[in-house]
Design a protein around this motif. Sequence first.
Motif: not given
Length: 322
Positions: A146-156, A169-173
């Motif tokens: 609800t509080s986010y635009i999207a749920g995402v899965i981090p890359d490797d 940008i923050n590459s860790e995310k």
Amino acid sequence: MFNSNKYISKVEEFSQKSINDNNLMHIALAFDDNYAMPAGITITSIIQNNNNLNFCFHLFVDTISSMQLQKFNELVSDKCTIKIYYLNNNFQVNSETLVLGYLSFMSCVRFIIPDILEKETDKFLYIDSDILCLKPINTLYNTEITSYIAGVIPDDDVMRNVIKDLYPINSEKYFNAGVLLINTKEWVKNDISAKCMQTINDGNIYRFADQDVLNILLEGKTLLLPIKFNTKVQITISCREEKSIPPYTVLLHYVTGYKPWYQTFDSDLFKKYFSLSPWRDTKRPLALKRSWLRHFAKYNFKKGNIVTALKFYYLYLTKKIF
């Protein structure tokens, strides 16, 4: 105000029930006719591993053959509705930013899908067509965003190391855009579709096209989800890599240009869901590259499959000569 519907020429619905069912799980895919069969296998794998759920699959295409339409129609049941959205020529993407050879402009269609689906659902799952579902996805779909635009899965780590030198940008995310759980209300509220279309066409080259654009625009507005919802695998001819997939994997993502639906890849997982799909009696595409034919011939010689080996070496020589 941004109007994504200007990109859609026609919508077809295949259903055995009302699409307004509140219990529907909404899933979107975008592909061209070459990816229609793989998309169908993705959908088949979802249905097979979630037989207690009701689905509406929203399929965004540029063109699609009557044969492929018939196959998708065979997936329809009292638990599965399919809507097909036909893109028109208004959807334009700077082709120079599609620097990876296996990407097409269809990869950017995910930019406009939330705008189109906003009136139908508060959220939906976007999935690439090179993904197989191996376990139930209700936990993923029911994640609170609800509080986010999207749920995402981090890359490797490899991808994060590449990205940290490309963008501020923050590459860790940095996340992989192959699986996105999207909050349509927040997406539209923040005018993300318009910003995506403007950014992808701003004249800059984005190394990973739509994925980079989404990471830039959604920074700080996403919820990171477990890797099991987008487990990446890079296959070789034997597909032995499938045997090392973590047992918790829910969605398996075949990244790079090596895809399991080509005849030159010995993927047991893909063949399993292919055999359960309406496409089971159709011929899988041969190979994207000539060298794959030679590699597959050698692989079969080593396995003792002499007839198959000779067949593919003959095909390799024929294509090499002519």
